[in-house]
Design a protein around this motif. Structure first.
Motif, PDB file in Angstrom:
ATOM      1  N   ALA A 126     -61.929  45.756  19.438  1.00 14.70           N
ATOM      2  CA  ALA A 126     -61.766  44.571  18.595  1.00 14.70           C
ATOM      3  C   ALA A 126     -60.889  44.844  17.374  1.00 14.70           C
ATOM      4  CB  ALA A 126     -63.131  44.038  18.171  1.00 14.70           C
ATOM      5  N   LEU A 127     -61.059  46.005  16.762  1.00 16.73           N
ATOM      6  CA  LEU A 127     -60.279  46.333  15.572  1.00 16.73           C
ATOM      7  C   LEU A 127     -58.796  46.502  15.913  1.00 16.73           C
ATOM      8  CD1 LEU A 127     -60.309  46.883  12.559  1.00 16.73           C
ATOM      9  CD2 LEU A 127     -60.871  49.258  13.053  1.00 16.73           C
ATOM     10  N   THR A 128     -58.511  47.225  16.979  1.00 17.67           N
ATOM     11  CA  THR A 128     -57.129  47.398  17.423  1.00 17.67           C
ATOM     12  C   THR A 128     -56.516  46.050  17.778  1.00 17.67           C
ATOM     13  OG1 THR A 128     -57.598  49.612  18.267  1.00 17.67           O
ATOM     14  CG2 THR A 128     -55.625  48.516  19.115  1.00 17.67           C
ATOM     15  N   ALA A 129     -57.276  45.230  18.483  1.00 21.01           N
ATOM     16  CA  ALA A 129     -56.784  43.910  18.878  1.00 21.01           C
ATOM     17  C   ALA A 129     -56.426  43.079  17.645  1.00 21.01           C
ATOM     18  CB  ALA A 129     -57.822  43.188  19.729  1.00 21.01           C
ATOM     19  N   GLU A 130     -57.278  43.096  16.643  1.00 22.63           N
ATOM     20  CA  GLU A 130     -57.008  42.316  15.422  1.00 22.63           C
ATOM     21  C   GLU A 130     -55.778  42.858  14.696  1.00 22.63           C
ATOM     22  OE1 GLU A 130     -57.143  39.279  12.828  1.00 22.63           O
ATOM     23  OE2 GLU A 130     -58.361  39.443  14.644  1.00 22.63           O
ATOM     24  N   ASP A 131     -55.660  44.174  14.629  1.00 24.97           N
ATOM     25  CA  ASP A 131     -54.482  44.774  13.979  1.00 24.97           C
ATOM     26  C   ASP A 131     -53.197  44.376  14.694  1.00 24.97           C
ATOM     27  OD1 ASP A 131     -56.109  46.017  12.120  1.00 24.97           O
ATOM     28  OD2 ASP A 131     -55.993  48.004  13.067  1.00 24.97           O
ATOM     29  N   VAL A 132     -53.201  44.441  16.004  1.00 24.03           N
ATOM     30  CA  VAL A 132     -51.999  44.112  16.768  1.00 24.03           C
ATOM     31  C   VAL A 132     -51.722  42.609  16.704  1.00 24.03           C
ATOM     32  CG1 VAL A 132     -50.913  44.153  19.054  1.00 24.03           C
ATOM     33  CG2 VAL A 132     -52.192  46.143  18.229  1.00 24.03           C
ATOM     34  N   TYR A 133     -52.761  41.808  16.690  1.00 25.30           N
ATOM     35  CA  TYR A 133     -52.590  40.355  16.530  1.00 25.30           C
ATOM     36  C   TYR A 133     -51.869  40.062  15.209  1.00 25.30           C
ATOM     37  CZ  TYR A 133     -53.779  35.529  15.455  1.00 25.30           C
ATOM     38  OH  TYR A 133     -53.713  34.205  15.094  1.00 25.30           O
ATOM     39  N   GLN A 134     -52.306  40.709  14.134  1.00 26.83           N
ATOM     40  CA  GLN A 134     -51.664  40.522  12.822  1.00 26.83           C
ATOM     41  C   GLN A 134     -50.217  41.034  12.857  1.00 26.83           C
ATOM     42  OE1 GLN A 134     -52.888  38.777  10.277  1.00 26.83           O
ATOM     43  NE2 GLN A 134     -54.732  38.392  11.485  1.00 26.83           N
ATOM     44  N   LEU A 135     -50.008  42.154  13.521  1.00 32.77           N
ATOM     45  CA  LEU A 135     -48.673  42.728  13.645  1.00 32.77           C
ATOM     46  C   LEU A 135     -47.739  41.771  14.386  1.00 32.77           C
ATOM     47  CD1 LEU A 135     -47.140  45.400  13.010  1.00 32.77           C
ATOM     48  CD2 LEU A 135     -47.785  46.159  15.297  1.00 32.77           C
ATOM     49  N   ALA A 136     -48.260  41.093  15.387  1.00 32.24           N
ATOM     50  CA  ALA A 136     -47.465  40.141  16.166  1.00 32.24           C
ATOM     51  C   ALA A 136     -46.935  39.011  15.289  1.00 32.24           C
ATOM     52  CB  ALA A 136     -48.292  39.570  17.316  1.00 32.24           C
ATOM     53  N   MET A 137     -47.690  38.653  14.264  1.00 36.57           N
ATOM     54  CA  MET A 137     -47.255  37.590  13.340  1.00 36.57           C
ATOM     55  C   MET A 137     -45.982  38.006  12.602  1.00 36.57           C
ATOM     56  SD  MET A 137     -49.836  35.177  13.064  1.00 36.57           S
ATOM     57  CE  MET A 137     -51.594  35.119  13.239  1.00 36.57           C
TER      58      MET A 137
END
Length: 139
Positions: A110-121
């Protein structure tokens, strides 16, 4: 001349999914599973668009500065050459995107997913700039 259709389509899909995940009216009506599904879609589209981006960078560099300068270089060196050629503006940001892409393929929590989601922005803006630069210089 590079056919940039796949990059355009992938980037368009990524941007639409980001807009959807930021649409409070839309996401409030969804349960947690569907909200996470939208974010997972952003992450997957980030992965695809990142892969297409660096591959188009490589192809453009091969065509415009030569295979001998590009073959076998590290990703950092590839992005450095892209910056020198005015395709990208910030090598360190592109290395961050590379790291984020690698994290999603090796670890998924979940933490990695959230970090990458933010990075995608952030990535979507730089990828759009790359596409624009490629379009302007696509001979």
């Amino acid at each position: 001349m590079l056919d940039l259709t796949s990059l355009k389509k992938s980037l368009d899909n990524l941007e639409k999914l980001i807009i959807a995940t930021n649409n409070v009216v839309l996401t409030q009506g969804l349960d947690a599973t569907l909200q996470e599904g939208l974010k997972a879609g952003v992450i997957q589209n980030f992965e695809v668009t990142y892969e297409l981006s660096w591959k188009f960078i490589k192809r453009w560099l091969e065509q415009n500065i030569g295979n001998s300068y590009v073959d076998g270089v590290s990703r950092r060196e590839l992005f450095r050459l892209a910056a020198e050629s005015l395709l990208v503006s910030d090598v360190d940001k592109w290395m961050k995107y590379h790291k984020g892409r690698n994290e999603t393929s090796h670890t998924y929590d979940a933490l990695t997913a959230e970090d990458v989601y933010q990075l995608a922005m952030d990535f979507v803006h730089d990828a759009k700039q790359l596409l624009m630069n490629l379009e302007e210089r696509n001979d």
